[in-house]
Motif scaffolding. Structure first.
Motif, PDB file in Angstrom:
ATOM      1  N   PHE A  92      12.979 -27.710 -46.479  1.00  0.00           N
ATOM      2  CA  PHE A  92      13.675 -26.972 -45.427  1.00  0.00           C
ATOM      3  C   PHE A  92      13.400 -25.349 -45.289  1.00  0.00           C
ATOM      4  O   PHE A  92      13.537 -24.832 -46.425  1.00  0.00           O
ATOM      5  CB  PHE A  92      15.105 -27.263 -45.362  1.00  0.00           C
ATOM      6  N   LEU A  93      12.939 -24.901 -44.196  1.00  0.00           N
ATOM      7  CA  LEU A  93      12.450 -23.397 -44.603  1.00  0.00           C
ATOM      8  C   LEU A  93      13.113 -22.535 -43.208  1.00  0.00           C
ATOM      9  O   LEU A  93      13.006 -23.211 -42.183  1.00  0.00           O
ATOM     10  CB  LEU A  93      10.877 -23.354 -44.225  1.00  0.00           C
ATOM     11  N   PHE A  94      13.754 -21.726 -43.331  1.00  0.00           N
ATOM     12  CA  PHE A  94      14.367 -20.758 -42.473  1.00  0.00           C
ATOM     13  C   PHE A  94      13.889 -19.466 -42.495  1.00  0.00           C
ATOM     14  O   PHE A  94      13.612 -18.984 -43.659  1.00  0.00           O
ATOM     15  CB  PHE A  94      15.808 -20.681 -42.514  1.00  0.00           C
ATOM     16  N   THR A  95      13.068 -19.047 -41.431  1.00  0.00           N
ATOM     17  CA  THR A  95      12.543 -17.869 -41.436  1.00  0.00           C
ATOM     18  C   THR A  95      13.543 -16.987 -40.402  1.00  0.00           C
ATOM     19  O   THR A  95      13.655 -17.401 -39.211  1.00  0.00           O
ATOM     20  CB  THR A  95      11.107 -17.759 -40.629  1.00  0.00           C
ATOM     21  N   GLY A  96      13.958 -15.655 -41.000  1.00  0.00           N
ATOM     22  CA  GLY A  96      14.653 -14.920 -40.071  1.00  0.00           C
ATOM     23  C   GLY A  96      14.166 -13.297 -40.192  1.00  0.00           C
ATOM     24  O   GLY A  96      13.440 -12.811 -40.975  1.00  0.00           O
ATOM     25  N   ASP A  97      14.709 -12.648 -39.152  1.00  0.00           N
ATOM     26  CA  ASP A  97      14.752 -11.166 -39.164  1.00  0.00           C
ATOM     27  C   ASP A  97      15.874 -10.919 -39.901  1.00  0.00           C
ATOM     28  O   ASP A  97      17.046 -11.218 -39.857  1.00  0.00           O
ATOM     29  CB  ASP A  97      14.570 -10.555 -37.641  1.00  0.00           C
ATOM     30  N   GLY A  98      15.648  -9.463 -40.425  1.00  0.00           N
ATOM     31  CA  GLY A  98      16.896  -8.897 -41.406  1.00  0.00           C
ATOM     32  C   GLY A  98      16.902  -9.971 -42.592  1.00  0.00           C
ATOM     33  O   GLY A  98      16.167 -10.480 -42.900  1.00  0.00           O
ATOM     34  N   ARG A  99      18.233  -9.576 -43.069  1.00  0.00           N
ATOM     35  CA  ARG A  99      18.540 -10.247 -44.352  1.00  0.00           C
ATOM     36  C   ARG A  99      19.811 -11.329 -44.277  1.00  0.00           C
ATOM     37  O   ARG A  99      20.957 -10.845 -44.286  1.00  0.00           O
ATOM     38  CB  ARG A  99      18.895  -9.349 -45.641  1.00  0.00           C
ATOM     39  N   ILE A 100      19.292 -12.560 -44.151  1.00  0.00           N
ATOM     40  CA  ILE A 100      20.510 -13.560 -43.822  1.00  0.00           C
ATOM     41  C   ILE A 100      21.445 -13.536 -45.030  1.00  0.00           C
ATOM     42  O   ILE A 100      22.613 -13.672 -44.860  1.00  0.00           O
ATOM     43  CB  ILE A 100      20.030 -14.851 -43.553  1.00  0.00           C
ATOM     44  N   ASN A 101      21.004 -13.320 -46.252  1.00  0.00           N
ATOM     45  CA  ASN A 101      21.815 -13.403 -47.449  1.00  0.00           C
ATOM     46  C   ASN A 101      22.700 -12.101 -47.523  1.00  0.00           C
ATOM     47  O   ASN A 101      23.848 -12.372 -48.216  1.00  0.00           O
ATOM     48  CB  ASN A 101      20.771 -13.393 -48.948  1.00  0.00           C
ATOM     49  N   ASN A 124      18.699 -33.687 -50.653  1.00  0.00           N
ATOM     50  CA  ASN A 124      17.398 -34.350 -49.852  1.00  0.00           C
ATOM     51  C   ASN A 124      16.308 -33.337 -49.927  1.00  0.00           C
ATOM     52  O   ASN A 124      15.047 -33.809 -49.792  1.00  0.00           O
ATOM     53  CB  ASN A 124      17.748 -35.011 -48.668  1.00  0.00           C
ATOM     54  N   PHE A 125      16.462 -31.997 -49.822  1.00  0.00           N
ATOM     55  CA  PHE A 125      15.523 -31.184 -49.589  1.00  0.00           C
ATOM     56  C   PHE A 125      15.185 -30.359 -50.767  1.00  0.00           C
ATOM     57  O   PHE A 125      15.980 -30.026 -51.564  1.00  0.00           O
ATOM     58  CB  PHE A 125      15.843 -30.588 -48.179  1.00  0.00           C
ATOM     59  N   VAL A 126      14.047 -29.522 -50.703  1.00  0.00           N
ATOM     60  CA  VAL A 126      14.030 -28.346 -51.269  1.00  0.00           C
ATOM     61  C   VAL A 126      14.045 -27.098 -50.215  1.00  0.00           C
ATOM     62  O   VAL A 126      13.609 -27.169 -49.134  1.00  0.00           O
ATOM     63  CB  VAL A 126      12.564 -28.042 -51.780  1.00  0.00           C
ATOM     64  N   CYS A 127      14.910 -26.242 -50.519  1.00  0.00           N
ATOM     65  CA  CYS A 127      15.571 -25.055 -49.496  1.00  0.00           C
ATOM     66  C   CYS A 127      14.824 -23.828 -49.844  1.00  0.00           C
ATOM     67  O   CYS A 127      14.841 -23.399 -51.132  1.00  0.00           O
ATOM     68  CB  CYS A 127      16.933 -25.114 -49.471  1.00  0.00           C
ATOM     69  N   VAL A 128      14.346 -23.008 -49.042  1.00  0.00           N
ATOM     70  CA  VAL A 128      14.024 -21.914 -48.805  1.00  0.00           C
ATOM     71  C   VAL A 128      14.280 -21.003 -47.581  1.00  0.00           C
ATOM     72  O   VAL A 128      13.831 -21.562 -46.522  1.00  0.00           O
ATOM     73  CB  VAL A 128      12.245 -21.493 -49.374  1.00  0.00           C
ATOM     74  N   TYR A 129      14.751 -19.700 -47.645  1.00  0.00           N
ATOM     75  CA  TYR A 129      14.729 -18.981 -46.494  1.00  0.00           C
ATOM     76  C   TYR A 129      13.766 -17.552 -46.743  1.00  0.00           C
ATOM     77  O   TYR A 129      13.780 -17.238 -48.115  1.00  0.00           O
ATOM     78  CB  TYR A 129      15.981 -18.505 -46.213  1.00  0.00           C
ATOM     79  N   ILE A 130      13.146 -17.194 -45.731  1.00  0.00           N
ATOM     80  CA  ILE A 130      12.716 -15.753 -45.950  1.00  0.00           C
ATOM     81  C   ILE A 130      12.787 -14.721 -45.103  1.00  0.00           C
ATOM     82  O   ILE A 130      13.601 -15.075 -44.003  1.00  0.00           O
ATOM     83  CB  ILE A 130      11.035 -16.179 -45.848  1.00  0.00           C
ATOM     84  N   ALA A 131      12.532 -13.324 -45.212  1.00  0.00           N
ATOM     85  CA  ALA A 131      12.819 -12.417 -44.311  1.00  0.00           C
ATOM     86  C   ALA A 131      11.575 -11.867 -43.723  1.00  0.00           C
ATOM     87  O   ALA A 131      10.592 -11.571 -44.627  1.00  0.00           O
ATOM     88  CB  ALA A 131      13.424 -11.314 -45.220  1.00  0.00           C
ATOM     89  N   ASN A 132      11.328 -12.157 -42.621  1.00  0.00           N
ATOM     90  CA  ASN A 132      10.179 -11.506 -42.031  1.00  0.00           C
ATOM     91  C   ASN A 132       9.657 -10.323 -42.299  1.00  0.00           C
ATOM     92  O   ASN A 132       8.344 -10.172 -42.358  1.00  0.00           O
ATOM     93  CB  ASN A 132      10.242 -11.622 -40.282  1.00  0.00           C
ATOM     94  N   ASP A 133      10.235  -9.278 -42.448  1.00  0.00           N
ATOM     95  CA  ASP A 133       9.935  -8.127 -42.953  1.00  0.00           C
ATOM     96  C   ASP A 133       8.977  -8.080 -44.186  1.00  0.00           C
ATOM     97  O   ASP A 133       8.272  -7.422 -44.288  1.00  0.00           O
ATOM     98  CB  ASP A 133      11.231  -7.158 -43.250  1.00  0.00           C
ATOM     99  N   ASP A 134       9.481  -9.058 -45.097  1.00  0.00           N
ATOM    100  CA  ASP A 134       8.755  -9.219 -46.465  1.00  0.00           C
ATOM    101  C   ASP A 134       7.353  -9.937 -46.242  1.00  0.00           C
ATOM    102  O   ASP A 134       6.432  -9.730 -47.143  1.00  0.00           O
ATOM    103  CB  ASP A 134       9.607 -10.115 -47.305  1.00  0.00           C
ATOM    104  N   TYR A 135       7.164 -10.587 -44.868  1.00  0.00           N
ATOM    105  CA  TYR A 135       5.799 -11.318 -44.610  1.00  0.00           C
ATOM    106  C   TYR A 135       5.007 -10.495 -43.611  1.00  0.00           C
ATOM    107  O   TYR A 135       3.945 -10.757 -43.940  1.00  0.00           O
ATOM    108  CB  TYR A 135       6.018 -12.651 -44.388  1.00  0.00           C
ATOM    109  N   PHE A 136       5.603  -9.621 -43.080  1.00  0.00           N
ATOM    110  CA  PHE A 136       4.823  -8.932 -42.044  1.00  0.00           C
ATOM    111  C   PHE A 136       4.826  -7.476 -41.948  1.00  0.00           C
ATOM    112  O   PHE A 136       4.372  -6.991 -41.301  1.00  0.00           O
ATOM    113  CB  PHE A 136       5.291  -9.391 -40.589  1.00  0.00           C
TER     114      PHE A 136
END
Lengths: 91, 280
Positions: A78-87, B18-30
């Motif tokens: 499961f991947l969530f991509t977001g603007d800003g810092r959700i954490n 059931n999952f492996v979970c990850v979130y990312i901040a777009n600022d870090d990638y773009f």
């Protein structure tokens, strides 16, 4: 006191301070009470368990790690991509 | 998402089991700084695969990837923020992949904490800001972690010969660097100090005991802040602040601040700041 009333007071207080008034409607703690007031107020404003439900999810740090673990444990990702810092809530 | 499905027990349980979970901040990638190139490439590949499969693809999205990392399903955040939609996507994936269900792959851990790598003798401040309105924005507070090096926090100190009743204004750059984060939860998080019109934090010594100086802090900030990024409709923001600064010889100071009144436009909000130890 209802939330609406508190909100109205806060708006009024803020209006007063923005208008340049020297004191807020809440007043400020005295020298003898300031240490305790600040300690108590800062403690009361910390995020509580309900605010931190997000932390109950087993997040990994990046996509490559997630893929490696997905392969190892045969689990979808499961991947969530977001603007800003959700954490931190700055999003 | 955080106020909705990602705080919902049914979603949390499905994800952890059931999952492996990850979130990312777009600022870090773009942005110009951030994650390594091969990590960026993975996100770009996931997006390209989503386009090829005619899935919904964009910057703020929830994806399900196959166990080996290929794009399988997705939801735009407007849909993903609805718990039933996210639950449905997760359950579809579980039926399809029949994963090895069990406990979390890694131990859940606090996701907001002091930055790693801060100097041991830094002053680290944890700021919590909260308004209770505007729907999901008011569901949980916003936080910042501010790091001031020894060279910086040394500028907060008074001169020699400190005595009860003595007052001094804290270094204006440092106080601006703190007060610029005194804004409620907003989608715009450009916290440039150029937004500040007026500010000050003034200390007054309350006690001096065994080398420890305890001072009260009074201050304020007035600035303009925009709710949505890129908009020109900045609204006035004002906050009055009270705090306590404790100074011990050769240690980073201890600092606590709390707003006594604060408003952004017509939104009342509160802020609390306290110094915390560096991350181990």
């Amino acid at each position: 006191m209802t939330y609406t009333t508190r909100s109205q007071i806060a708006i009024l207080a803020a209006g007063l301070l923005l208008a340049g008034c020297a004191t807020s409607i809440h007043g400020t703690p005295s020298d003898t009470s300031v240490v305790r007031w600040v300690e108590k107020t800062v403690a009361e404003r910390q995020p509580d368990a309900a605010d931190r439900r997000f932390d109950q999810i087993a997040w990994v740090g990046d996509i490559r790690t997630a893929i490696a673990l997905g392969k190892e444990h045969n689990r979808p990702i499961f991947l969530f991509t977001g603007d800003g810092r959700i954490n931190t809530g700055r999003c | 998402m955080r106020a909705g499905p990602l705080s919902e027990s049914r979603v949390i349980n499905l994800l952890n089991q059931n999952f492996v979970c990850v979130y990312i901040a777009n600022d870090d990638y773009f942005g110009p700084r951030g994650v390594p190139g091969d990590e960026r490439s993975e996100l770009e590949r996931i997006r390209q695969e989503g386009h090829a499969k005619k899935l919904s693809v964009g910057t703020v999205h929830a994806y399900v990837l196959t166990p080996d990392g290929h794009t399988h399903d997705s939801l735009h955040v407007a849909s993903a923020a609805q718990t039933p939609a996210t639950l449905a996507m997760l359950n579809r994936a579980i039926r399809h992949f029949k994963p090895n269900a069990g406990g979390p792959i890694v131990a859940p851990a606090p996701q907001s904490g002091p930055p790693s790598g801060a100097p041991r003798d830094a002053l680290i401040l944890h700021l919590v800001s909260r308004a209770h309105d505007r729907g999901s924005w008011g569901q949980f507070p916003a936080e910042n972690w501010l790091v001031f090096t020894r060279a910086q926090w040394s500028r907060l100190l008074p001169g020699n010969g400190v005595a009860p009743g003595q007052t001094w204004e804290l270094d204006r750059d440092i106080s601006a660097g703190i007060l610029t984060y005194f804004y409620p939860q907003t989608e715009n998080n450009d916290a440039t100090t150029a937004r500040i019109q007026q500010h000050a934090l003034t200390a007054k010594v309350l006690t001096v005991q065994n080398g420890r100086v305890t001072a009260r802090i009074d201050g304020f900030v007035r600035m303009q802040h925009v709710f949505y990024p890129g908009r020109k409709d900045a609204q006035p923001l004002g906050a009055d602040v009270v705090g306590v600064l404790t100074l011990d010889p050769e240690k980073p100071p201890s600092l606590r601040l709390a707003t006594t009144a604060a408003v952004h436009g017509r939104r009342p909000f509160t802020v609390a700041v306290e110094s915390v130890p560096a991350a181990p």
